[in-house]
Design an enzyme around this catalytic site. Structure first.
Site, PDB file in Angstrom:
ATOM      1  CB  THR A  21      19.481  62.539  64.004  1.00 22.43           C
ATOM      2  OG1 THR A  21      20.153  61.449  63.359  1.00 22.43           O
ATOM      3  CG2 THR A  21      19.753  63.807  63.235  1.00 22.43           C
ATOM      4  CB  ALA A 260      16.713  52.491  61.379  1.00 23.70           C
ATOM      5  CE  LYS A 261      17.342  58.444  65.081  1.00 20.85           C
ATOM      6  NZ  LYS A 261      16.504  59.514  64.619  1.00 20.85           N
ATOM      7  NE  ARG A 262      13.249  49.075  61.173  1.00 17.28           N
ATOM      8  CZ  ARG A 262      13.691  49.774  60.125  1.00 17.28           C
ATOM      9  NH1 ARG A 262      13.476  51.070  60.082  1.00 17.28           N
ATOM     10  NH2 ARG A 262      14.316  49.201  59.133  1.00 17.28           N
TER      11      ARG A 262
END
Ligand code: GLU
Length: 286
Positions: A21, A260-262
């Site tokens: 994802t 996380a993606k951030r």
């Protein structure tokens, strides 16, 4: 009763099971490298399984990227469905029949029940004392609902939940963290195993695949400890022996938040782009 005797018959079998994802970050690399280390120490087999059942969030481009990033991080897997060439990973979106079989078996043993509650229904019915760690404990609304389905298709077109043994403590010894205990009905409630769009939940798919692939040890992040308690119940209902578990601490940022993606700067792509040595980065206690 099906007993999975993989431990004795085939030796150690581990897996890495990323979900495509987004791009992988340092935390993923750390966990996967630990999985590889444990498989190598045991002279066992490591396989790669892409957990891409969430069709909306999983993207083909992320699957390609993660394979590239895994290779760059020094990961290697020995087994995939296409043994002719370079090992292709197992891909859950190709394995619907394996999951359907397990769903049927859970249904036959009465371990799961159909549920017509929407997320909103559950939210409305649950009052604060039934929440655990932000998770809503299913209040049992559909536990006694037993509709007559006129076909397999109509049964597949509703949600199904696992009926947890309320009040029981699920206990297991984690190879890294020691003894773990979770209360069924207190720390987690009747969890989803099947969605009305015909897609199994993560819990069902992971267990079905770990059984089918003869996995003897699961190495994954600490955020999945509660899932392990749920999954142990699934193994029990299926008459299978659960694998052993090794949960890895999560990598946190400077302010103690999970990666996380951030956290672009700790993404493997970015680390590679900057020419930073991954082993050195992982070796300094991060
Ligand atoms: N696919 C899951 C994740 O990326 C991991 C599942 C597992 O290792 O059991 O969080």
């Amino acid at each position: 009763m099906t007993k999975i005797g993989a431990k004795k018959e085939t030796g150690y079998r581990g897996r890495i099971a990323p979900t495509p994802t987004g791009f992988m970050h340092l935390g993923h690399a750390k966990t996967f490298l630990k999985a590889q280390e444990r498989a190598r120490e045991a002279e066992g087999t490591l396989l790669l399984r892409v957990e891409d059942l969430d069709r909306e969030r999983c993207k083909e481009e992320f699957t390609g990227a993660l394979i590239e990033d895994l290779r760059w991080a020094g990961l290697d897997w020995e087994e995939g469905p296409d043994v002719g060439g370079a090992c292709e990973p197992y891909t859950q979106s190709d394995r619907g029949e394996v999951f359907r079989k397990v769903w049927k078996s859970l249904r036959a043993s009465g371990s799961i029940f159909p549920c017509r509650c929407s997320r909103k229904d559950v939210q409305v019915a649950v009052t604060a004392p039934h929440e655990s760690g932000g998770e809503l404990i299913y209040p049992g609304i559909c536990r006694d609902w037993s509709p007559d389905f006129d076909s397999e298709e109509s049964a597949e077109a509703v949600n199904w939940r696992f009926r947890v043994p309320d009040g029981e403590t699920i206990e297991f010894v984690d190879e890294n963290l020691g003894i773990q205990r979770f209360g069924a009905g207190r720390d987690f409630g009747d969890f989803l195993v099947w969605r009305k769009d015909g897609i199994p939940s993560y819990e069902l798919a992971a267990v079905a695949d770990d059984i089918a692939m003869g996995i003897t040890e699961v190495v994954r992040g600490e955020d999945l400890l509660l899932s392990t308690a749920r999954q142990i119940l699934l193994y029990r209902s299926l008459g299978c022996e659960a694998p052993s578990y090794y949960h890895c601490p999560l990598v946190l940022d400077e302010s103690g938040r999970r990666l996380a993606k951030r956290h672009q700067s700790l993404g493997l792509r970015e680390i590679r782009r900057r020419g930073v040595d991954l082993a050195a980065l992982l070796g300094d206690g991060s």
